[in-house]
Structures are given as structure tokens and as C-alpha cells.
Scaffold this motif. Structure first.
Motif, PDB file in Angstrom:
ATOM      1  N   PHE A 126       0.812  -1.213   0.000  1.00 23.03           N
ATOM      2  CA  PHE A 126       0.000   0.000   0.000  1.00 23.03           C
ATOM      3  C   PHE A 126       0.845   1.263   0.000  1.00 23.03           C
ATOM      4  O   PHE A 126       0.400   2.304   0.425  1.00 23.03           O
TER       5      PHE A 126
ATOM      6  N   PRO B  34       2.142   4.627  -1.172  1.00 24.78           N
ATOM      7  CA  PRO B  34       1.546   5.608  -2.078  1.00 24.78           C
ATOM      8  C   PRO B  34       2.472   5.915  -3.240  1.00 24.78           C
ATOM      9  O   PRO B  34       3.683   5.774  -3.127  1.00 24.78           O
TER      10      PRO B  34
ATOM     11  N   VAL C 267     -12.175   3.494  -7.274  1.00 20.76           N
ATOM     12  CA  VAL C 267     -10.874   3.006  -6.809  1.00 20.76           C
ATOM     13  C   VAL C 267      -9.937   2.747  -7.991  1.00 20.76           C
ATOM     14  O   VAL C 267     -10.326   2.143  -8.985  1.00 20.76           O
TER      15      VAL C 267
ATOM     16  N   ASP D 207      -6.547   0.887  -7.802  1.00 17.60           N
ATOM     17  CA  ASP D 207      -5.569   0.188  -6.966  1.00 17.60           C
ATOM     18  C   ASP D 207      -4.158   0.289  -7.530  1.00 17.60           C
ATOM     19  O   ASP D 207      -3.183   0.355  -6.780  1.00 17.60           O
TER      20      ASP D 207
ATOM     21  N   HIS E 296      -2.579   2.655  -8.864  1.00 15.36           N
ATOM     22  CA  HIS E 296      -1.874   3.880  -8.482  1.00 15.36           C
ATOM     23  C   HIS E 296      -2.323   4.411  -7.125  1.00 15.36           C
ATOM     24  O   HIS E 296      -1.985   5.530  -6.758  1.00 15.36           O
ATOM     25  N   LYS E 297      -3.109   3.590  -6.405  1.00 13.32           N
ATOM     26  CA  LYS E 297      -3.507   3.895  -5.027  1.00 13.32           C
ATOM     27  C   LYS E 297      -4.203   5.259  -4.924  1.00 13.32           C
ATOM     28  O   LYS E 297      -3.767   6.169  -4.227  1.00 13.32           O
ATOM     29  N   ILE E 298      -5.332   5.347  -5.647  1.00 18.25           N
ATOM     30  CA  ILE E 298      -6.107   6.577  -5.697  1.00 18.25           C
ATOM     31  C   ILE E 298      -7.574   6.269  -5.421  1.00 18.25           C
ATOM     32  O   ILE E 298      -8.113   5.270  -5.899  1.00 18.25           O
ATOM     33  N   LEU E 299      -8.216   7.149  -4.647  1.00 17.27           N
ATOM     34  CA  LEU E 299      -9.656   7.106  -4.441  1.00 17.27           C
ATOM     35  C   LEU E 299     -10.237   8.435  -4.921  1.00 17.27           C
ATOM     36  O   LEU E 299      -9.723   9.499  -4.575  1.00 17.27           O
TER      37      LEU E 299
ATOM     38  N   ARG F 194      -7.660   1.118   2.341  1.00 16.07           N
ATOM     39  CA  ARG F 194      -7.621   2.086   1.247  1.00 16.07           C
ATOM     40  C   ARG F 194      -7.953   3.503   1.733  1.00 16.07           C
ATOM     41  O   ARG F 194      -7.339   4.480   1.286  1.00 16.07           O
TER      42      ARG F 194
ATOM     43  N   TYR G  35      -4.599   5.463   0.754  1.00 17.56           N
ATOM     44  CA  TYR G  35      -4.607   5.928  -0.629  1.00 17.56           C
ATOM     45  C   TYR G  35      -4.701   7.447  -0.719  1.00 17.56           C
ATOM     46  O   TYR G  35      -5.132   8.129   0.222  1.00 17.56           O
TER      47      TYR G  35
ATOM     48  N   LYS H  48      -6.621  10.536  -1.819  1.00 23.04           N
ATOM     49  CA  LYS H  48      -8.069  10.704  -1.924  1.00 23.04           C
ATOM     50  C   LYS H  48      -8.400  12.140  -2.321  1.00 23.04           C
ATOM     51  O   LYS H  48      -7.855  13.077  -1.755  1.00 23.04           O
TER      52      LYS H  48
END
Length: 364
Positions: free
Chosen positions: A71, A73, A123, A125, A127-130, A186, A190, A192
Motif C-alpha cells: 500500500f 503511495p 478506486v 488500486d 496507483h492507489k487513488i480514491l 484504502r 490511498y 483521496k
């Protein structure tokens, strides 16, 4: 004669000494000016730049070194040309936190992180973005960005318009589709973000898009939702014209609007508050963009999320993001002050949380 000759030599020697000293001083000054460090000013500024970068990283990626590997970033340090932007975004987040702490506005600023909220958050995943969807604020373009990042299409230009909002085909999972533990991870780790605009201008946009033009041919707005609002809120029911903005305002400002909202289902996302959509006091968002400054905010968000080298925000047509004060005043000119005040009372949390001024026509 001998004495006179000696004095003449002494004067010549003294003049020569003065000439040498003078030339040395000139040469010294020349060397100083020629070889002065050209980066001296930049060197003095460097600690300030590094401090600013450090502060931004601390805001957006706290405790990075302690996060699990899966996880980590992807956000990267900001380049010098973006140093001016973090201050604006830090001020927005600080305002949000202050309003969230205001007990007098608690009912207007807080909401549970329910399935309704989780359904609004898309989501990425990889690129770990919400991204929390706030309709009528240019969200279609952000969804295109995420669709490309998730690998469903290689470029924004290739995405068919009918795919963007088809959540079975666009490759954008919602946060609600994960287990509780995966949701929590997340939300904690992540990057956000979401976008806002002037709340009243957004309502006008929603009204025009769904009840006047309806470009996506969604019949339920005109044939189901509009009649339901008219039956309840139109003063002169003998009128046969379609839903008017005045009817819409009465419905939205009614403290008992929820009984209709339940009947309308998820279609209400186009006009419910940002608080109800994204729970900004419960979820620690990294960035809150403003539609009015999207030309600056979009590149900043891409940079902050570490994806600016992978995708660009689509070109923004000139003037599309400018707040249209005249339009807002025109739409509300025929609405009673009572109905406008009730509407503002419902959306006051959105105005205060995101720094929008109370409309002038409410102050007169």
C-alpha cells in the motif's frame, strides 16, 4: 642638482606605487564582479523551497515509511513550479477541519460513511487513488482519467462516451465492493480527492441537465421524478408546464425532503450535498479541488497523486469553469426569499466547509 635628481626619482617611485595599488584595486573589483556565484540568490532560497516541499509531503502522505509495501503511495515530491499551489490546498484542508469541529454546524457537516458514500468513491488500486464522485462538477473527465489509469483504455480519446458511466464496462470498481478491512486500508493509505463548485450553481446545472436538456435520454427524471416534485411542491397545480426551477428549489429546501428522496433512489446524487456524497469530515481527503480553479487544480492533483507523467486532464474549454454570478442571480430572481433561505439552510454546510460565500441576494 644631485638632491633634485633624488627627489625626482622618489616622486616617480611613489607615483609608481600608487599606480600599482590602483591597478590592484581595479583588478580585484573586476575579479569580484566577474566570478561572483550566479546561484547565490537561489542558494539562499533553497532551504525555503525544501521546507515547503516537506510540509506538502507531510500533509498528503503521513507516516509514509511505516506503510506496508503493498500500500505504498505513488505520490511524488512536487517540483518548484507547483510550490505556490500547496499553500492554497493546505488552507482549504485547514478550513475544512475547522468547520468540521464547529459544533453548531455538526448536523450539516457530518454524515456516516455508509454504503451510499462508499458507492460514490471509485478506486484505482494500481496507483492507489480514491476519487469521490460529486455530480455536476466535471466528474466525467476525472472518471476518464481513472479508466485510463486502470488500464481499460490506453488513452482518454479512445473511451466511448457511453462507456464512461457504464460501471459494468468502464473498469472502475467502487469502494463499496471491497471487504471492510480492505475498505479501511484504502481509506487510510490511498491518495483521496474530490471536486466541488459553488453549491447553488451546481444545483442549476443539475436542474438544466436532468429536467431541461436531458442529453443522456434518462426518461425517469422527466416522467417520474419531475411529476413527483410537481405534485408535492407546485403552488398552482393547474399549470401544465414541466418542472420549474421554483418547484425544484422548494423540494430541495423542504426539511422533509427525504421521503421523496427515498422514492427517487440514487438519482438524487445529482443534487444532494457534498457532505452526504463524500463524508469530508469523516474521511481525510488529500486534496479538494474547486471547479472554479480547475485549470490550476487538475494539474496539481495529477502531480500530487504521482500520475502526471501517465495521463493528462482533458482540455478545459475557455470560460467553462468561471462562476457565472449573473446566471445564478437570474435563476433565483423569481424565487421567494423564504424558499431561498430554506435552500441555503440545507446547503450551508457545503458553503462553509469549502469556503463559498453566502449569495449576495440573500444578504439584501
Amino acid at each position: 642638482w644631485l638632491m633634485s635628481d633624488n627627489m625626482h626619482h622618489q616622486w616617480l617611485l611613489l607615483a609608481a606605487c600608487f599606480w600599482v595599488i590602483f591597478m590592484f584595486m581595479v583588478a580585484s573589483k573586476f575579479i569580484t564582479l566577474t566570478f561572483k556565484d550566479p546561484d547565490g540568490y537561489g542558494a539562499k532560497q533553497e532551504p525555503l523551497i525544501l521546507t515547503a516541499v516537506t510540509k506538502v509531503e507531510e500533509v498528503h502522505v503521513p507516516e509514509e515509511k511505516h506503510w506496508p509495501e503493498e500500500f505504498q503511495p505513488t505520490g511524488k515530491a512536487f517540483s518548484g513550479n507547483l510550490i505556490r499551489h500547496p499553500l492554497v490546498h493546505m488552507e482549504r484542508l485547514e478550513l475544512l477541519r475547522n468547520v468540521c469541529r464547529d459544533a453548531a454546524l455538526r448536523n450539516l457537516s457530518h454524515t456516516a460513511v455508509s454504503k451510499f458514500v462508499l458507492d460514490r468513491i471509485f478506486v484505482c488500486d494500481k496507483h492507489k487513488i480514491l476519487f469521490c464522485q460529486t455530480p455536476k462538477v466535471g466528474n466525467t473527465q476525472w472518471k476518464k482519467v481513472l479508466i485510463v489509469l486502470n488500464g481499460a483504455f490506453s488513452s482518454i480519446e479512445e473511451i466511448p462516451e457511453n462507456i464512461v458511466h457504464d460501471h459494468e464496462k468502464n473498469g472502475l470498481p467502487r469502494l463499496s465492493s471491497f471487504s471492510d478491512s480492505e475498505i479501511k486500508k484504502r481509506l487510510n493509505l490511498y491518495f483521496k480527492f474530490f471536486i466541488v463548485r459553488d453549491p447553488f450553481e451546481r444545483l442549476i446545472s443539475a436542474f438544466k441537465d436532468k429536467f431541461v436538456h436531458n442529453p443522456r435520454f434518462e426518461p425517469w427524471y422527466r416522467h417520474e421524478i419531475a411529476p413527483g416534485i410537481i405534485r408535492k411542491y407546485r403552488k398552482h397545480r393547474t399549470e401544465t408546464k414541466g418542472l420549474q426551477f421554483e418547484d425544484f428549489v422548494r423540494y430541495l429546501g423542504d426539511p422533509n425532503h427525504r421521503w421523496l428522496d427515498v422514492q427517487f433512489g440514487d438519482h438524487i446524487i445529482h443534487w444532494v450535498t457534498y457532505v452526504e456524497l463524500c463524508a469530508p469530515c469523516e474521511i481525510a481527503y488529500s486534496v479538494i479541488g474547486h471547479h472554479e480553479t480547475l485549470e490550476d487544480d487538475a494539474p496539481y492533483i495529477l502531480k500530487a497523486a504521482g500520475i502526471d507523467h501517465l495521463v493528462s486532464y482533458p482540455t478545459i474549454p475557455p470560460g467553462i469553469t468561471v462562476y457565472n454570478k449573473t446566471k445564478v442571480e437570474r435563476y433565483f430572481s423569481g424565487i421567494s426569499k423564504r424558499d431561498i433561505r430554506r435552500l441555503y439552510a440545507r446547503f450551508e454546510g457545503d458553503f462553509k466547509l469549502f469556503g463559498y460565500r453566502e449569495p449576495d441576494f440573500l444578504l439584501n
